[in-house]
Design a protein around this motif. Sequence first.
Motif, PDB file in Angstrom:
ATOM      1  N   GLU A 299      -6.067  -5.670   2.625  1.00  0.00           N
ATOM      2  CA  GLU A 299      -5.048  -4.857   3.260  1.00  0.00           C
ATOM      3  C   GLU A 299      -4.251  -5.834   4.467  1.00  0.00           C
ATOM      4  O   GLU A 299      -3.079  -5.578   4.378  1.00  0.00           O
ATOM      5  CB  GLU A 299      -5.611  -3.426   3.898  1.00  0.00           C
ATOM      6  CG  GLU A 299      -6.210  -2.482   3.080  1.00  0.00           C
ATOM      7  CD  GLU A 299      -6.956  -1.476   4.041  1.00  0.00           C
ATOM      8  OE1 GLU A 299      -7.043  -0.586   3.309  1.00  0.00           O
ATOM      9  OE2 GLU A 299      -7.415  -1.653   5.092  1.00  0.00           O
ATOM     10  N   THR A 305      -1.780  -0.890   4.751  1.00  0.00           N
ATOM     11  CA  THR A 305      -2.850  -0.397   5.180  1.00  0.00           C
ATOM     12  C   THR A 305      -2.935   1.339   4.702  1.00  0.00           C
ATOM     13  O   THR A 305      -3.806   2.128   5.183  1.00  0.00           O
ATOM     14  CB  THR A 305      -3.484  -0.432   6.658  1.00  0.00           C
ATOM     15  OG1 THR A 305      -2.196  -0.139   7.357  1.00  0.00           O
ATOM     16  CG2 THR A 305      -3.621  -2.056   6.809  1.00  0.00           C
ATOM     17  N   ASN A 307      -2.452   5.000   3.114  1.00  0.00           N
ATOM     18  CA  ASN A 307      -3.308   5.449   1.978  1.00  0.00           C
ATOM     19  C   ASN A 307      -2.542   5.932   0.588  1.00  0.00           C
ATOM     20  O   ASN A 307      -1.230   6.414   0.729  1.00  0.00           O
ATOM     21  CB  ASN A 307      -3.533   6.811   2.475  1.00  0.00           C
ATOM     22  CG  ASN A 307      -4.588   7.675   1.353  1.00  0.00           C
ATOM     23  OD1 ASN A 307      -4.234   8.325   0.398  1.00  0.00           O
ATOM     24  ND2 ASN A 307      -5.920   7.667   1.544  1.00  0.00           N
ATOM     25  N   TYR A 309      -2.556   7.859  -1.842  1.00  0.00           N
ATOM     26  CA  TYR A 309      -2.048   9.285  -2.216  1.00  0.00           C
ATOM     27  C   TYR A 309      -1.285   9.906  -1.109  1.00  0.00           C
ATOM     28  O   TYR A 309      -0.533  10.598  -1.476  1.00  0.00           O
ATOM     29  CB  TYR A 309      -3.420  10.305  -2.651  1.00  0.00           C
ATOM     30  CG  TYR A 309      -3.961   9.749  -3.715  1.00  0.00           C
ATOM     31  CD1 TYR A 309      -3.482  10.137  -5.000  1.00  0.00           C
ATOM     32  CD2 TYR A 309      -5.161   8.860  -3.597  1.00  0.00           C
ATOM     33  CE1 TYR A 309      -4.191   9.667  -6.365  1.00  0.00           C
ATOM     34  CE2 TYR A 309      -5.851   8.575  -4.856  1.00  0.00           C
ATOM     35  CZ  TYR A 309      -5.359   8.965  -6.398  1.00  0.00           C
ATOM     36  OH  TYR A 309      -5.953   8.624  -7.291  1.00  0.00           O
ATOM     37  N   ASP A 310      -1.179   9.354   0.112  1.00  0.00           N
ATOM     38  CA  ASP A 310      -0.555   9.844   1.116  1.00  0.00           C
ATOM     39  C   ASP A 310       0.836   9.304   0.691  1.00  0.00           C
ATOM     40  O   ASP A 310       1.857   9.945   0.901  1.00  0.00           O
ATOM     41  CB  ASP A 310      -0.881   9.414   2.496  1.00  0.00           C
ATOM     42  CG  ASP A 310      -2.044  10.026   2.929  1.00  0.00           C
ATOM     43  OD1 ASP A 310      -2.354  11.127   2.412  1.00  0.00           O
ATOM     44  OD2 ASP A 310      -2.697   9.585   3.995  1.00  0.00           O
ATOM     45  N   ASN A 311       0.990   8.014   0.349  1.00  0.00           N
ATOM     46  CA  ASN A 311       2.409   7.535  -0.241  1.00  0.00           C
ATOM     47  C   ASN A 311       2.846   8.217  -1.219  1.00  0.00           C
ATOM     48  O   ASN A 311       4.140   8.494  -1.351  1.00  0.00           O
ATOM     49  CB  ASN A 311       2.064   5.972  -0.795  1.00  0.00           C
ATOM     50  CG  ASN A 311       1.837   5.119   0.578  1.00  0.00           C
ATOM     51  OD1 ASN A 311       2.628   5.198   1.619  1.00  0.00           O
ATOM     52  ND2 ASN A 311       1.008   4.248   0.280  1.00  0.00           N
ATOM     53  N   ARG A 473      -4.807  -0.200  -3.758  1.00  0.00           N
ATOM     54  CA  ARG A 473      -5.538   0.807  -4.324  1.00  0.00           C
ATOM     55  C   ARG A 473      -6.151   0.283  -5.347  1.00  0.00           C
ATOM     56  O   ARG A 473      -7.352   0.870  -5.693  1.00  0.00           O
ATOM     57  CB  ARG A 473      -4.623   1.961  -4.647  1.00  0.00           C
ATOM     58  CG  ARG A 473      -5.285   3.207  -5.414  1.00  0.00           C
ATOM     59  CD  ARG A 473      -6.049   3.914  -4.131  1.00  0.00           C
ATOM     60  NE  ARG A 473      -7.099   4.715  -4.890  1.00  0.00           N
ATOM     61  CZ  ARG A 473      -7.902   5.495  -3.928  1.00  0.00           C
ATOM     62  NH1 ARG A 473      -7.783   5.645  -2.834  1.00  0.00           N
ATOM     63  NH2 ARG A 473      -8.975   6.255  -4.638  1.00  0.00           N
ATOM     64  N   ARG A 476      -9.218  -1.550  -4.195  1.00  0.00           N
ATOM     65  CA  ARG A 476     -10.090  -0.137  -3.848  1.00  0.00           C
ATOM     66  C   ARG A 476     -11.102   0.233  -4.935  1.00  0.00           C
ATOM     67  O   ARG A 476     -12.143   0.465  -4.905  1.00  0.00           O
ATOM     68  CB  ARG A 476      -9.571   0.732  -3.125  1.00  0.00           C
ATOM     69  CG  ARG A 476     -10.317   1.634  -2.492  1.00  0.00           C
ATOM     70  CD  ARG A 476      -9.701   2.867  -1.940  1.00  0.00           C
ATOM     71  NE  ARG A 476      -8.712   2.479  -0.615  1.00  0.00           N
ATOM     72  CZ  ARG A 476      -9.160   2.838   0.509  1.00  0.00           C
ATOM     73  NH1 ARG A 476     -10.287   3.378   0.808  1.00  0.00           N
ATOM     74  NH2 ARG A 476      -8.399   2.247   1.469  1.00  0.00           N
TER      75      ARG A 476
END
Length: 643
Positions: A299, A305, A307, A309-311, A473, A476
């Motif tokens: 990150e 940094t 998220n 799914y927020d994006n 992602r 991760r």
Amino acid sequence: MTNWWDSAPTLQEHAAGMAPVAVVAPAGGGNWWDSSPIVGAPSKAPSPAQNPAAPEEASGVMGYVDNVVRQIANGATFGFADEIAAGLGSLTGIGGKQGEYDANLEAQRSQDKAFEAEYPIASTAAQLAGGIATGGAGMAKLGGTVLAKVPAVVRNVGGGAVAGATAGFGTGEGGLENRLSGAGTGGFVGGIVGAAAPPIINAASAMAAPVLNKFRSGLTLAQQKVAQALERDGMTPQQVQETLRQLGPEAFIADAAGDNTLSLARVAASTPGKAKTTASEALSARQEGQGSRILGKAEQTLDNTGNFYDNVDDLLARREAAAKPLYDRVMRPENLVPEEKFAPLASDPFLSKTIKGVKGDDLYGMADLPDSSLPVLDAVKKRLDDQIEAARRAGENNRARLLQERKSALVTATDEAFPEYAQARAAWEGPTRALDALNKGREFIKSDAEITAKEIAKLTDTDREFFKAGVVRQIRDILYNTPDGADAVKRLFGNKMKREKLEAAFPDKAAFFDFQRAMNSEAMFYKTNSAIQAGSRTAPMLMEAADATQSPLPSVLMKAATGNKLGALMDIVSQGGGRAPNKLPEKVANPLADLLFSNNQSQNLNALADLARRPAPLAVGQARRDGLTRGLAAEGGLLSGRQ
């Protein structure tokens, strides 16, 4: 024959009124100590009548010193010192009676035996020193030439046998037959000692050197062990300090040095008690945090940094908010593309067939709309988008190119007829391109590095940020799918192809190299963890612990020093063939674990600075060790020749 000390007055006789011992200056001058009695020394010289060939012995301190020198000479000459002295006395009259070799020899041996009986510690030490001096000198001359090429076991057994046989022959009394018997026994004992003594000597030097060095340097035994391991690794404390800085804040000294220091750490970590707990807790805690550290570094170096799914949700919301009002206004059935612009599209067989396919698909519900209606042509455009993407995924690049040409012709005609359609599509396609970049970033590990690099080059600055979010992602996902205790670095960075793909996903080389340094550190941490906590380590642990523990030699030396010489030799043989202790004392293991498994970098740097200030360590060279072996073998020959 009567020994001269049999006529010396005892302390009880002095107390009972016998003639007291008087301190009288020697006639004709001389030193006061020549006539002064000392504890354990004879107070009265033997009379010539008792042994007419006896040499004139000095009394007091000088007599004691003379006897010590005689014992040194006896060890250095492999037991021939008495014959040499008797022969000189017979030839010159000095130290004996001229022409009386046998009597001189008896006197010499009587004097030696008397001193050995009265002073066993001094006698043994002096003889051993003489034997070591002789063996060491010979090895110093030959060690770099002939003997250096001889296998160690042959050199030790053969040299010990020769030294023992020579000493056994020299100390034998009587005729040639007795001397040959003494030589045979001495050679046998010397060979055994030659084989058994080296591991004892090596262990003794390993035990003694840290103790001596501790007094010289002020370091603890644990610090001495670390210093010794660093020397074996060929590293200085300053080099370890620099490596610690490069590895980062989670590094241990056990990580930053070499294999010998790692072996020492393994011994400490295997010692039951506080040391084992300290090592286990430090290693386990660090390993559990591996995934979080790698993700955090990704990150940081990718400067992303957010998220994932927020994006995605944000992009979908932005697309809907920006494009829907425009689409609602322009996407009406009555909006028809003029005939002059639609005619080229209708004359293209592929586009004509696609238009019919869309209108004939009940899913669209457009069967009754004109072919030139904007909603129909928009649906055709979206079908072409899907076909282009499918062709690219299938590697059908030429088909994708031809489809793109048809789409471009369609879009040109609709945009010229309805500019608001171009605006609505732009509002929709901005977030859509970002979503595509996000998904491509997430799938970078599936693509070739060259393709990834080309995809990134096509992206706008905004879309590149979404691509990096997709990469983060994917990293991760890899880390979170790594089982507990497994090496996440290997999953992500374990071969050249993976590293190339990951490098292509980074915006520049500087960012990737920063991430690569962190991965190298994590790989080193995992190596330390595996070396200490994983796998079967029984055989190496026994050898490493034996090297780190104390030697059994002190009990051997005590027996020899107190007169039990044959018992000492047997202990040498049994200890040499036995197994060394395999447990490091807790008083050494505990501070070792604290020192080697700490990630307090200030403490680590200070500890290494202490090691850097220590003086050069003492060491026993191979030539001297061979000399010690021969000295012990000669002592065995001396003892066996007198039995």
